[in-house]
Design a protein around this motif. Structure first.
Motif, PDB file in Angstrom:
ATOM      1  N   LEU A  52      -8.726 -20.894   5.793  1.00 34.74           N
ATOM      2  CA  LEU A  52      -9.715 -21.957   5.640  1.00 34.74           C
ATOM      3  C   LEU A  52      -9.121 -23.198   6.277  1.00 34.74           C
ATOM      4  O   LEU A  52      -7.982 -23.570   5.980  1.00 34.74           O
ATOM      5  CB  LEU A  52     -10.018 -22.237   4.170  1.00 34.74           C
ATOM      6  CG  LEU A  52     -10.751 -21.148   3.400  1.00 34.74           C
ATOM      7  CD1 LEU A  52     -10.841 -21.522   1.924  1.00 34.74           C
ATOM      8  CD2 LEU A  52     -12.138 -20.919   3.967  1.00 34.74           C
ATOM      9  N   ILE A  53      -9.882 -23.833   7.185  1.00 34.19           N
ATOM     10  CA  ILE A  53      -9.407 -25.054   7.842  1.00 34.19           C
ATOM     11  C   ILE A  53     -10.362 -26.197   7.540  1.00 34.19           C
ATOM     12  O   ILE A  53     -11.512 -25.982   7.154  1.00 34.19           O
ATOM     13  CB  ILE A  53      -9.290 -24.895   9.373  1.00 34.19           C
ATOM     14  CG1 ILE A  53     -10.667 -24.656  10.015  1.00 34.19           C
ATOM     15  CG2 ILE A  53      -8.307 -23.795   9.735  1.00 34.19           C
ATOM     16  CD1 ILE A  53     -10.675 -24.803  11.526  1.00 34.19           C
ATOM     17  N   VAL A  54      -9.862 -27.423   7.714  1.00 29.89           N
ATOM     18  CA  VAL A  54     -10.721 -28.597   7.703  1.00 29.89           C
ATOM     19  C   VAL A  54     -10.708 -29.154   9.121  1.00 29.89           C
ATOM     20  O   VAL A  54      -9.650 -29.421   9.686  1.00 29.89           O
ATOM     21  CB  VAL A  54     -10.300 -29.646   6.654  1.00 29.89           C
ATOM     22  CG1 VAL A  54      -8.915 -30.201   6.913  1.00 29.89           C
ATOM     23  CG2 VAL A  54     -11.319 -30.763   6.557  1.00 29.89           C
ATOM     24  N   LYS A  55     -11.899 -29.235   9.725  1.00 25.00           N
ATOM     25  CA  LYS A  55     -12.017 -29.790  11.070  1.00 25.00           C
ATOM     26  C   LYS A  55     -11.957 -31.312  10.977  1.00 25.00           C
ATOM     27  O   LYS A  55     -12.246 -31.898   9.940  1.00 25.00           O
ATOM     28  CB  LYS A  55     -13.332 -29.347  11.716  1.00 25.00           C
ATOM     29  CG  LYS A  55     -13.415 -27.854  11.929  1.00 25.00           C
ATOM     30  CD  LYS A  55     -14.582 -27.464  12.790  1.00 25.00           C
ATOM     31  CE  LYS A  55     -15.821 -27.232  11.981  1.00 25.00           C
ATOM     32  NZ  LYS A  55     -16.955 -26.743  12.767  1.00 25.00           N
ATOM     33  N   VAL A  92     -11.228 -25.938  15.866  1.00 22.41           N
ATOM     34  CA  VAL A  92      -9.857 -26.418  15.706  1.00 22.41           C
ATOM     35  C   VAL A  92      -9.791 -27.247  14.435  1.00 22.41           C
ATOM     36  O   VAL A  92     -10.667 -28.080  14.174  1.00 22.41           O
ATOM     37  CB  VAL A  92      -9.415 -27.272  16.916  1.00 22.41           C
ATOM     38  CG1 VAL A  92      -8.048 -27.891  16.674  1.00 22.41           C
ATOM     39  CG2 VAL A  92      -9.408 -26.435  18.183  1.00 22.41           C
ATOM     40  N   GLY A  93      -8.762 -27.005  13.635  1.00 24.25           N
ATOM     41  CA  GLY A  93      -8.587 -27.777  12.413  1.00 24.25           C
ATOM     42  C   GLY A  93      -7.245 -27.481  11.780  1.00 24.25           C
ATOM     43  O   GLY A  93      -6.438 -26.717  12.320  1.00 24.25           O
ATOM     44  N   ARG A  94      -7.016 -28.103  10.634  1.00 22.99           N
ATOM     45  CA  ARG A  94      -5.747 -27.952   9.920  1.00 22.99           C
ATOM     46  C   ARG A  94      -5.918 -26.997   8.747  1.00 22.99           C
ATOM     47  O   ARG A  94      -6.861 -27.113   7.967  1.00 22.99           O
ATOM     48  CB  ARG A  94      -5.227 -29.301   9.458  1.00 22.99           C
ATOM     49  CG  ARG A  94      -4.906 -30.208  10.659  1.00 22.99           C
ATOM     50  CD  ARG A  94      -4.112 -31.420  10.278  1.00 22.99           C
ATOM     51  NE  ARG A  94      -3.845 -32.235  11.442  1.00 22.99           N
ATOM     52  CZ  ARG A  94      -2.793 -32.071  12.250  1.00 22.99           C
ATOM     53  NH1 ARG A  94      -1.924 -31.107  12.013  1.00 22.99           N
ATOM     54  NH2 ARG A  94      -2.615 -32.857  13.273  1.00 22.99           N
ATOM     55  N   VAL A  95      -4.977 -26.056   8.624  1.00 25.32           N
ATOM     56  CA  VAL A  95      -5.061 -25.018   7.606  1.00 25.32           C
ATOM     57  C   VAL A  95      -4.892 -25.634   6.207  1.00 25.32           C
ATOM     58  O   VAL A  95      -3.932 -26.336   5.945  1.00 25.32           O
ATOM     59  CB  VAL A  95      -4.004 -23.918   7.828  1.00 25.32           C
ATOM     60  CG1 VAL A  95      -4.029 -22.883   6.711  1.00 25.32           C
ATOM     61  CG2 VAL A  95      -4.199 -23.259   9.187  1.00 25.32           C
ATOM     62  N   GLN A  96      -5.848 -25.321   5.352  1.00 23.45           N
ATOM     63  CA  GLN A  96      -5.805 -25.763   3.962  1.00 23.45           C
ATOM     64  C   GLN A  96      -5.466 -24.617   3.026  1.00 23.45           C
ATOM     65  O   GLN A  96      -4.907 -24.832   1.960  1.00 23.45           O
ATOM     66  CB  GLN A  96      -7.146 -26.375   3.558  1.00 23.45           C
ATOM     67  CG  GLN A  96      -7.566 -27.546   4.412  1.00 23.45           C
ATOM     68  CD  GLN A  96      -6.561 -28.677   4.378  1.00 23.45           C
ATOM     69  OE1 GLN A  96      -6.287 -29.224   3.317  1.00 23.45           O
ATOM     70  NE2 GLN A  96      -5.995 -29.025   5.524  1.00 23.45           N
ATOM     71  N   GLU A  97      -5.809 -23.389   3.441  1.00 22.58           N
ATOM     72  CA  GLU A  97      -5.580 -22.239   2.574  1.00 22.58           C
ATOM     73  C   GLU A  97      -5.536 -20.965   3.419  1.00 22.58           C
ATOM     74  O   GLU A  97      -6.280 -20.837   4.389  1.00 22.58           O
ATOM     75  CB  GLU A  97      -6.708 -22.143   1.553  1.00 22.58           C
ATOM     76  CG  GLU A  97      -6.533 -21.105   0.491  1.00 22.58           C
ATOM     77  CD  GLU A  97      -7.646 -21.145  -0.543  1.00 22.58           C
ATOM     78  OE1 GLU A  97      -7.906 -20.072  -1.118  1.00 22.58           O
ATOM     79  OE2 GLU A  97      -8.242 -22.202  -0.756  1.00 22.58           O
ATOM     80  N   ILE A  98      -4.660 -20.041   3.014  1.00 24.83           N
ATOM     81  CA  ILE A  98      -4.638 -18.720   3.618  1.00 24.83           C
ATOM     82  C   ILE A  98      -5.428 -17.802   2.695  1.00 24.83           C
ATOM     83  O   ILE A  98      -5.228 -17.796   1.489  1.00 24.83           O
ATOM     84  CB  ILE A  98      -3.199 -18.195   3.789  1.00 24.83           C
ATOM     85  CG1 ILE A  98      -2.439 -19.068   4.777  1.00 24.83           C
ATOM     86  CG2 ILE A  98      -3.195 -16.742   4.235  1.00 24.83           C
ATOM     87  CD1 ILE A  98      -0.972 -18.710   4.940  1.00 24.83           C
ATOM     88  N   ILE A  99      -6.349 -17.024   3.284  1.00 21.25           N
ATOM     89  CA  ILE A  99      -7.152 -16.090   2.503  1.00 21.25           C
ATOM     90  C   ILE A  99      -6.480 -14.728   2.536  1.00 21.25           C
ATOM     91  O   ILE A  99      -6.217 -14.192   3.613  1.00 21.25           O
ATOM     92  CB  ILE A  99      -8.576 -15.991   3.063  1.00 21.25           C
ATOM     93  CG1 ILE A  99      -9.222 -17.370   3.045  1.00 21.25           C
ATOM     94  CG2 ILE A  99      -9.394 -14.977   2.281  1.00 21.25           C
ATOM     95  CD1 ILE A  99     -10.554 -17.415   3.729  1.00 21.25           C
TER      96      ILE A  99
END
Length: 100
Positions: A52-55, A92-99
């Motif tokens: 899960l990323i936040v753009k 493109v974004g920064r990883v907030q969580e690995i599923i």
């Protein structure tokens, strides 16, 4: 190192060796080298990992986008806002969580 000298463990809000207050969100656990907040490190990711990323445009709302890592863009081992990746769909974004 703490102000009392009784413990070698970093704790939030305690004085460090140079007399500054350590912010609670970025101090490290000495035993693991990982942050207390469970940040994601570059070594935790590889192409094909579902995340899960936040753009950038969603940072204000915190909206998360799910996808599969295509490329890891951050070169350093860690980043305070998350490791930057490109997903298979081009987002493109920064990883907030690995599923899992």
């Amino acid at each position: 190192f703490t102000d009392s000298g009784q413990s070698s463990r970093f704790e939030p809000g305690r004085l460090t060796a140079i007399g500054k207050i350590m912010p609670p969100l970025i101090f490290l656990k000495q035993e693991t080298g990982r942050t207390m907040m469970g940040n994601i490190y570059r070594a935790d990711l590889k192409p094909g990992t579902r995340v899960l990323i936040v753009k950038k445009e969603d940072q204000g709302t915190g909206k998360l986008t799910e996808g599969v890592v295509e490329t890891i863009l951050t070169r350093s081992a860690a980043h305070p806002h998350g490791i930057k990746v490109r997903l298979a769909g081009g987002s493109v974004g920064r990883v907030q969580e690995i599923i899992s």
